[in-house]
Design a protein around this motif. Structure first.
Motif, PDB file in Angstrom:
ATOM      1  N   ALA A  27       0.818  -1.377   0.081  1.00 31.38           N
ATOM      2  CA  ALA A  27      -0.163  -0.111   0.035  1.00 31.38           C
ATOM      3  C   ALA A  27       0.903   1.374   0.078  1.00 31.38           C
ATOM      4  O   ALA A  27       0.876   1.938  -0.910  1.00 31.38           O
ATOM      5  CB  ALA A  27      -1.001   0.032   1.186  1.00 31.38           C
ATOM      6  N   GLU A  52       9.778   1.434   8.150  1.00 33.87           N
ATOM      7  CA  GLU A  52       9.441   0.150   8.004  1.00 33.87           C
ATOM      8  C   GLU A  52      10.216  -0.504   9.575  1.00 33.87           C
ATOM      9  O   GLU A  52      11.378  -0.422   9.741  1.00 33.87           O
ATOM     10  CB  GLU A  52       9.700  -0.632   6.863  1.00 33.87           C
ATOM     11  N   SER A  63       2.660 -13.324   2.507  1.00 30.11           N
ATOM     12  CA  SER A  63       0.861 -13.440   1.672  1.00 30.11           C
ATOM     13  C   SER A  63       0.979 -14.730   1.047  1.00 30.11           C
ATOM     14  O   SER A  63       1.800 -15.490   1.232  1.00 30.11           O
ATOM     15  CB  SER A  63       1.268 -12.276   0.898  1.00 30.11           C
ATOM     16  N   GLY A  64       0.290 -14.834   0.126  1.00 26.19           N
ATOM     17  CA  GLY A  64      -0.231 -16.089  -0.726  1.00 26.19           C
ATOM     18  C   GLY A  64       1.093 -16.313  -1.708  1.00 26.19           C
ATOM     19  O   GLY A  64       1.758 -17.120  -1.360  1.00 26.19           O
ATOM     20  N   ILE A  66      -1.343 -14.429  -4.711  1.00 24.91           N
ATOM     21  CA  ILE A  66      -1.631 -14.164  -6.141  1.00 24.91           C
ATOM     22  C   ILE A  66      -1.730 -12.941  -6.517  1.00 24.91           C
ATOM     23  O   ILE A  66      -2.672 -12.092  -5.803  1.00 24.91           O
ATOM     24  CB  ILE A  66      -2.984 -15.124  -6.491  1.00 24.91           C
ATOM     25  N   GLY A 147       7.260   2.773  14.110  1.00 23.57           N
ATOM     26  CA  GLY A 147       6.600   3.770  14.821  1.00 23.57           C
ATOM     27  C   GLY A 147       6.188   3.298  15.835  1.00 23.57           C
ATOM     28  O   GLY A 147       5.224   2.343  16.201  1.00 23.57           O
ATOM     29  N   LYS A 313       1.005 -14.868   9.727  1.00 25.92           N
ATOM     30  CA  LYS A 313       0.560 -13.502   9.518  1.00 25.92           C
ATOM     31  C   LYS A 313      -0.948 -13.593   9.708  1.00 25.92           C
ATOM     32  O   LYS A 313      -1.656 -14.468   9.107  1.00 25.92           O
ATOM     33  CB  LYS A 313       0.871 -12.788   8.283  1.00 25.92           C
ATOM     34  N   ASP A 336      -4.403  -2.655   4.306  1.00 30.00           N
ATOM     35  CA  ASP A 336      -5.106  -3.527   5.274  1.00 30.00           C
ATOM     36  C   ASP A 336      -5.237  -2.834   6.698  1.00 30.00           C
ATOM     37  O   ASP A 336      -6.402  -3.447   7.088  1.00 30.00           O
ATOM     38  CB  ASP A 336      -4.141  -4.696   5.559  1.00 30.00           C
ATOM     39  N   GLY A 348      -5.578  -8.902  -1.284  1.00 31.36           N
ATOM     40  CA  GLY A 348      -5.422  -7.587  -0.758  1.00 31.36           C
ATOM     41  C   GLY A 348      -4.376  -6.593  -1.341  1.00 31.36           C
ATOM     42  O   GLY A 348      -4.204  -5.479  -1.159  1.00 31.36           O
ATOM     43  N   VAL A 349      -3.601  -7.311  -2.256  1.00 37.60           N
ATOM     44  CA  VAL A 349      -2.385  -6.474  -2.536  1.00 37.60           C
ATOM     45  C   VAL A 349      -2.691  -5.483  -3.387  1.00 37.60           C
ATOM     46  O   VAL A 349      -2.237  -4.352  -3.373  1.00 37.60           O
ATOM     47  CB  VAL A 349      -1.322  -7.468  -3.159  1.00 37.60           C
TER      48      VAL A 349
HETATM   49  C1  LIG Z   1      -1.493 -15.926   4.150  1.00 38.89           C
HETATM   50  C2  LIG Z   1      -1.833 -14.830   3.228  1.00 38.89           C
HETATM   51  C3  LIG Z   1      -2.278 -14.881   2.202  1.00 38.89           C
HETATM   52  C4  LIG Z   1      -2.665 -14.040   1.288  1.00 38.89           C
HETATM   53  N1  LIG Z   1      -2.944 -14.155  -0.153  1.00 38.89           N
HETATM   54  C5  LIG Z   1      -2.919 -13.331  -0.944  1.00 38.89           C
HETATM   55  C6  LIG Z   1      -3.195 -13.209  -2.169  1.00 38.89           C
HETATM   56  O1  LIG Z   1      -2.903 -14.363  -2.649  1.00 38.89           O
HETATM   57  N2  LIG Z   1      -3.273 -12.312  -3.242  1.00 38.89           N
HETATM   58  C7  LIG Z   1      -3.505 -10.946  -2.531  1.00 38.89           C
HETATM   59  O2  LIG Z   1      -3.524 -10.049  -3.179  1.00 38.89           O
HETATM   60  N3  LIG Z   1      -3.354 -10.999  -1.245  1.00 38.89           N
HETATM   61  C8  LIG Z   1      -3.143 -11.869  -0.378  1.00 38.89           C
HETATM   62  N4  LIG Z   1      -3.195 -11.677   0.982  1.00 38.89           N
HETATM   63  C9  LIG Z   1      -3.355 -10.154   1.522  1.00 38.89           C
HETATM   64  C10 LIG Z   1      -2.086  -9.394   1.401  1.00 38.89           C
HETATM   65  O3  LIG Z   1      -0.968  -9.604   1.567  1.00 38.89           O
HETATM   66  C11 LIG Z   1      -2.560  -7.783   2.061  1.00 38.89           C
HETATM   67  O4  LIG Z   1      -3.744  -7.378   1.677  1.00 38.89           O
HETATM   68  C12 LIG Z   1      -1.542  -6.784   1.665  1.00 38.89           C
HETATM   69  O5  LIG Z   1      -0.083  -7.362   1.835  1.00 38.89           O
HETATM   70  C13 LIG Z   1      -1.721  -5.661   2.404  1.00 38.89           C
HETATM   71  O6  LIG Z   1      -0.861  -4.662   2.021  1.00 38.89           O
HETATM   72  P1  LIG Z   1      -0.466  -3.475   3.214  1.00 38.89           P
HETATM   73  O7  LIG Z   1       0.518  -2.437   2.594  1.00 38.89           O
HETATM   74  O8  LIG Z   1      -1.812  -2.622   3.621  1.00 38.89           O
HETATM   75  O9  LIG Z   1       0.201  -4.275   4.582  1.00 38.89           O
HETATM   76  P2  LIG Z   1       1.167  -5.285   4.650  1.00 38.89           P
HETATM   77  O10 LIG Z   1       1.708  -6.020   3.540  1.00 38.89           O
HETATM   78  O11 LIG Z   1       1.127  -6.062   5.922  1.00 38.89           O
HETATM   79  O12 LIG Z   1       2.473  -4.194   5.150  1.00 38.89           O
HETATM   80  C14 LIG Z   1       2.653  -3.497   6.363  1.00 38.89           C
HETATM   81  C15 LIG Z   1       3.896  -3.199   6.633  1.00 38.89           C
HETATM   82  O13 LIG Z   1       4.169  -2.140   7.659  1.00 38.89           O
HETATM   83  C16 LIG Z   1       4.776  -2.536   8.705  1.00 38.89           C
HETATM   84  N5  LIG Z   1       4.596  -1.932  10.022  1.00 38.89           N
HETATM   85  C17 LIG Z   1       3.578  -2.166  10.717  1.00 38.89           C
HETATM   86  N6  LIG Z   1       3.557  -1.281  11.818  1.00 38.89           N
HETATM   87  C18 LIG Z   1       4.621  -0.557  11.638  1.00 38.89           C
HETATM   88  C19 LIG Z   1       4.880   0.531  12.699  1.00 38.89           C
HETATM   89  N7  LIG Z   1       4.253   0.728  13.666  1.00 38.89           N
HETATM   90  N8  LIG Z   1       6.135   0.976  12.007  1.00 38.89           N
HETATM   91  C20 LIG Z   1       6.880   0.602  10.884  1.00 38.89           C
HETATM   92  N9  LIG Z   1       6.328  -0.013  10.121  1.00 38.89           N
HETATM   93  C21 LIG Z   1       5.255  -0.841  10.353  1.00 38.89           C
HETATM   94  C22 LIG Z   1       4.883  -3.978   8.648  1.00 38.89           C
HETATM   95  O14 LIG Z   1       6.266  -4.690   9.202  1.00 38.89           O
HETATM   96  C23 LIG Z   1       4.687  -4.450   7.094  1.00 38.89           C
HETATM   97  O15 LIG Z   1       5.862  -4.481   6.583  1.00 38.89           O
HETATM   98  C24 LIG Z   1      -2.792 -12.662   1.738  1.00 38.89           C
HETATM   99  C25 LIG Z   1      -2.473 -12.304   3.283  1.00 38.89           C
HETATM  100  C26 LIG Z   1      -2.052 -13.616   4.143  1.00 38.89           C
HETATM  101  C27 LIG Z   1      -1.676 -13.269   5.571  1.00 38.89           C
END
Ligand SMILES: Cc1cc2nc3c(=O)[nH]c(=O)nc-3n(C[C@H](O)[C@H](O)[C@H](O)COP(=O)(O)OP(=O)(O)OC[C@H]3O[C@@H](n4cnc5c(N)ncnc54)[C@H](O)[C@@H]3O)c2cc1C
Length: 563
Positions: A27, A52, A63-64, A66, A147, A313, A336, A348-349
């Protein structure tokens, strides 16, 4: 006066930026890249920082996965030429219902489960690559900084940045020789992209009420491995690259299922997801994962293999009706953290990336107008409402709730939603907080199991939790304050053990919580915080809401590189 080891008189370094991204997931990385691209086009120089908590970008990403490349194509149409790490270009799906020993191939795959045009990726590799793209564009990327606190203006209403955690505090709160105070990162706009169950957004929620009036945030927890398999092993059909299952070992009463995706170099991604609204206090997601692995369909594909990496996760499963207010004075919430995941597609990617990009567009307008109040930042909320994120999430608005229904009723409810564009029989269907769903022992119909099933673990393909932890690479500075805050420790033995037999010892996939017994037979809960995988299942599922997850020292935690 001392707060977490630093005297109030001692000055902290303050760094100022135009925009600060907290969290290095898809995101925020997409948001930062999009913002820099727009600024370059407009001939505007801006100072953008991304922090980060992981040691490097991608090492807390699991994550997965896909990847629906919808948002990536908008962000970077030439992503293939730019070396985007893709494991498998094509997705060809199969969908199975599993019984304990058998399988039924689902003859009809609903349209939302089709993955035509999607790619299989490793999220940790993908984030590392996105991080490199962001850095090339001039984003200041700081991994290893967590953070720990949100900073507000004097009125306490406008967010003006974050404080990173102090490093070098010992477990009693004293400074170690390597003490480094946290830094105050000040910004005109702060973008919170902390992923599932963010610890800073939780505090913003308490102070500014961004979750007020929404349904409770709910989650699923997953254990995942990357396994190297012999070259001769194959999926049921030679063309298949994506396999999804439901049924065994959870049956139809508990939400969850498994996945197996083909990767490069004779590797597969294997995972099992459990909805955290489960009722049985004896359910152990890690054991369910092992049972799934032992099913003949899966065991046949992975036999002779070796686990290369393991991790866990959570993912937010509430969707549309649980999304918070997306903007406040000085800040926006993406991915997320803001519940943008589409649980119907287990994806959710793409939505996280798109939300980051829409936030970036709004921030660009705010920079042009020099107005960082919610009056301008609220445009982001509107942009999300006008985008394909809304279309996807609205169509899935009751899906998670329907899936939670027990038995075959869930299929009727899902069918009704399918033909009515997500409405179904009742709209909105209620959502119950995951912490409120465990059945007390006195109301359980079956006797609790005597001891956990060790399921013939071999240390190579079938691992116990500690071997899995070793393969996650997780490590933390041992001599630091415990990042798992238990406000009322007495509850653990006086209430929780009696009513639920300490379910934290089972729902945590990392053996952070253990029951110890002394010579007199008295029990106590022992914490191993350095095992933590940062999945946050404990904060979500604890029936007394008596565990608060805070960020440990920056740089600690898993070291994922291929999951
Ligand atoms: C098992 C599993 C399977 C999945 N399969 C799929 C799939 O097949 N396809 C798909 O599209 N999505 C899938 N998802 C969902 C997808 O991974 C998430 O929706 C996506 O990664 C969300 O992105 P994000 O950037 O919001 O959060 P995240 O990817 O969780 O990234 C957040 C980042 O913020 C960092 N962070 C958190 N708090 C702090 C803080 N206070 N200070 C500094 N850094 C911090 C974390 O370390 C992390 O690196 C899956 C998820 C899981 C768990």
């Amino acid at each position: 006066m001392w707060t977490r080891g630093i005297s109030m008189e001692e000055s902290r370094e303050q760094l100022e930026f135009d925009v600060l991204f907290v969290g290095g997931g898809p995101a925020n990385l997409a948001g930062a890249i999009h913002l820099m691209n727009m600024a370059q086009k407009a001939g505007r120089e801006i100072e953008v920082c991304l922090v980060e908590k992981a040691e490097s970008i991608g090492s807390h990403s699991l994550s997965g996965a896909i990847l629906d490349p919808l948002a990536l194509k908008e962000l970077m149409p030439d992503y293939l030429d730019k070396g985007c790490p893709i494991e498998e270009r094509q997705c060809r799906d199969e969908f199975y219902y599993l019984t304990p020993g058998g399988k039924f191939k689902v003859p009809y795959t609903p349209r939302y489960m089709h993955n035509d045009g999607c790619h299989i990726i490793s999220l940790s590799k993908y984030c590392l690559w996105l991080g490199e793209q962001a850095e090339e564009l001039g984003v200041m990327v700081f991994p290893g900084f967590a953070g720990s606190e949100v900073l507000y203006d004097e009125d306490g209403k406008r967010i003006i940045g974050i404080r990173t955690g102090d490093k070098g505090i010992d477990k009693d709160g004293n400074k170690r020789p390597n003490f480094e105070p946290g830094v105050d990162l000040m910004a005109k706009v702060t973008v919170f992209g902390e992923g599932s169950k963010g610890s800073l957004i939780r505090e913003v929620g308490k102070k500014l009420g961004i979750f007020d009036g929404k349904m409770p945030q709910v989650f699923e927890t997953a254990i995942k491995e990357v396994i190297e398999i012999p070259e001769s092993n194959s999926f049921p059909s030679p063309d298949t690259t994506v396999l999804h299952t439901f049924g065994h070992p959870l049956g139809l009463g508990t939400k969850g299922g498994g996945f197996l995706y083909k990767m490069k170099d004779n590797r597969v991604a294997l995972g099992f997801v459990v909805g955290l609204e489960y009722e049985d206090p004896f359910l152990e997601p890690y054991q369910a994962f092992l049972s799934f692995k032992k099913h003949p369909l899966i065991a046949g594909i992975i036999q002779g293999g070796k686990v290369l990496q393991q991790g866990a996760k959570t993912l937010p499963a509430g969707g549309f009706y649980t999304m918070p207010k997306l903007a406040v004075d000085g800040a926006v919430f993406v991915g997320d953290s803001a519940s943008t995941l589409n649980i119907q597609r287990l994806k959710g990617v793409h939505t996280a990336m798109k939300s980051g990009m829409l936030a970036a567009e709004t921030i660009m307008t705010a920079l042009e107008k020099e107005d960082f109040t919610s009056q301008t930042l609220d445009q982001y909320q509107q942009k999300v409402a006008d985008s394909w994120i809304h279309k996807e999430l609205y169509a899935a608005r009751n899906f998670g709730q329907a899936l939670s229904k027990k038995g075959f009723g869930k299929f009727i409810t899902i069918g009704a939603q399918y033909i009515s564009g997500g409405r179904g029989f009742v709209d909105p269907m209620p959502i119950h907080a995951d912490s409120a769903t465990l059945t007390e022992l006195s109301n359980l119909s079956a006797n609790p199991p005597e001891s956990p099933d060790t399921q013939d673990l071999d240390g190579k393909l079938y691992l116990d939790k500690l071997t899995g932890l070793y393969l996650s690479g997780t490590s933390h500075e041992e001599n630091q304050p415990c990042h798992l805050v238990i406000p009322n420790p007495d509850l653990c033995m006086t209430e929780c053990y009696d009513k639920y037999r300490s379910p934290c010892t089972r729902f945590c996939p990392a053996q952070v919580y253990e029951l110890e017994q002394d010579d007199n037979g008295s029990k106590r809960l022992k914490l191993n915080p350095s095992n933590c995988l940062h999945c946050k299942t404990c904060e979500i599922k604890d029936p007394y809401n008596n565990i608060i997850w805070t960020c440990p020292e920056g740089g600690g935690g898993p070291k994922y590189s291929i999951v």
